[in-house]
Design an enzyme around this catalytic site. Structure first.
Site, PDB file in Angstrom:
ATOM      1  N   LEU A 151       0.768  -1.218  -0.002  1.00 14.15           N
ATOM      2  CA  LEU A 151       0.072  -0.028   0.030  1.00 14.15           C
ATOM      3  C   LEU A 151       0.886   1.201  -0.113  1.00 14.15           C
ATOM      4  CD1 LEU A 151      -2.817  -0.617   2.394  1.00 14.15           C
ATOM      5  CD2 LEU A 151      -3.084  -0.730   0.162  1.00 14.15           C
ATOM      6  N   ASP A 152       0.423   2.128  -0.835  1.00 10.38           N
ATOM      7  CA  ASP A 152       1.133   3.446  -0.616  1.00 10.38           C
ATOM      8  C   ASP A 152       1.503   3.921   0.850  1.00 10.38           C
ATOM      9  OD1 ASP A 152       1.306   3.462  -3.406  1.00 10.38           O
ATOM     10  OD2 ASP A 152      -0.349   4.764  -3.480  1.00 10.38           O
ATOM     11  N   ARG A 153       2.480   4.518   1.052  1.00 10.02           N
ATOM     12  CA  ARG A 153       3.029   4.919   2.517  1.00 10.02           C
ATOM     13  C   ARG A 153       1.948   5.981   3.174  1.00 10.02           C
ATOM     14  NH1 ARG A 153       8.886   6.688   4.359  1.00 10.02           N
ATOM     15  NH2 ARG A 153       8.570   6.539   6.439  1.00 10.02           N
ATOM     16  N   THR A 187      -1.427   6.027   2.841  1.00 12.33           N
ATOM     17  CA  THR A 187      -2.781   5.016   2.655  1.00 12.33           C
ATOM     18  C   THR A 187      -2.969   4.245   3.969  1.00 12.33           C
ATOM     19  OG1 THR A 187      -2.563   5.111   0.380  1.00 12.33           O
ATOM     20  CG2 THR A 187      -4.214   3.634   1.139  1.00 12.33           C
ATOM     21  N   HIS A 205      -0.296   4.059  -7.969  1.00 17.44           N
ATOM     22  CA  HIS A 205      -1.111   4.947  -7.568  1.00 17.44           C
ATOM     23  C   HIS A 205      -2.514   5.115  -8.218  1.00 17.44           C
ATOM     24  CE1 HIS A 205       2.414   7.816  -6.273  1.00 17.44           C
ATOM     25  NE2 HIS A 205       2.242   6.731  -5.412  1.00 17.44           N
TER      26      HIS A 205
END
Length: 233
Positions: free
Chosen positions: A68-70, A72, A168
């Protein structure tokens, strides 16, 4: 209904664990795997938790299945055994793991419910993706489905399901229809969240356990925040 937290030791929110799999609720700011920042990744925290809980000598095996994106939050699955890792990878590749995200956006989407199709191209220099309506050189097709599930005082809560997993993807596709995610400066929101998070949460996951062949269905509790809390009222 929120999933029961099995452990909250060292800020690690464990939602599911058996011999083969561990599922945690990632906080904003945590990185799943080590990167050039040198910050301690979530994978190391999980390894320490397993080592401590089971008094394991030597190195602990942990397989990273997805990321997961940082900024998020939400569900992240790790494999605890070398048997589970390739099977989980296969489930992701065959789209047999269903992941549902919640996103808070400022603007009302053009439609209450829709499917978005774009071609995304990543720019590694600024770690950002750009969405194109038609296929462009070096781009990858991206498909997601969204629907508005709640109108808040100043925002809209969307439920998002991905058909593809691009860099993204949710962030850039929602931004492309005029609905940047709350706090996401990179994709057009006008101000940051106080904790540097973006209001995108991996809320629900369901799949058939790759070893036990039993149904697994997990909800991730929402971040402790007034606007997220309003989503459940």
């Amino acid at each position: 209904m929120s999933q029961k937290i099995l452990s909250n030791k060292n800020n690690l929110l464990v939602l599911f664990e058996d011999n083969h799999i561990i599922i945690v609720n990632k906080r904003a700011g945590d990185i799943v795997q080590g990167d050039k920042t040198g910050d301690k990744p979530l994978s190391d925290v999980v390894k320490e938790y397993i080592k401590d809980k089971y008094n394991k000598p030597g190195n602990v095996y942990l397989g990273i299945v997805h990321r997961l994106d940082r900024p998020t939050t939400g569900l992240v699955i790790f494999a605890k055994t070398s048997k589970a890792l390739p099977r989980l990878n296969k489930l992701f590749l065959s789209k047999d793991i269903k992941k549902t995200y919640w996103a808070i956006v400022k603007n009302e989407p053009p439609k209450h419910e829709d499917t978005l199709i774009h071609w995304l191209k990543k720019n590694p220099k600024n770690n950002k993706s750009k969405a194109y309506i038609k296929e462009a050189s070096g781009s990858k097709k991206a498909i997601l489905h969204y629907k508005v599930i709640k109108k808040l005082d100043n925002y809209f809560l969307l439920e998002v399901n991905l058909e593809t997993g691009r860099h993204h993807q949710i962030r850039v596709q929602l931004s492309s229809i005029g609905c940047p995610i709350k706090g996401d400066l990179k994709y057009g929101f006008d101000r940051s969240n106080k904790d540097a998070s973006i209001s995108l949460h991996a809320r629900h996951i369901e799949f058939i356990h790759p070893v036990k062949k039993e149904a697994v269905s997990i909800n991730a509790p929402l971040p402790e925040d007034a606007i997220w809390n309003a989503c459940l009222v």
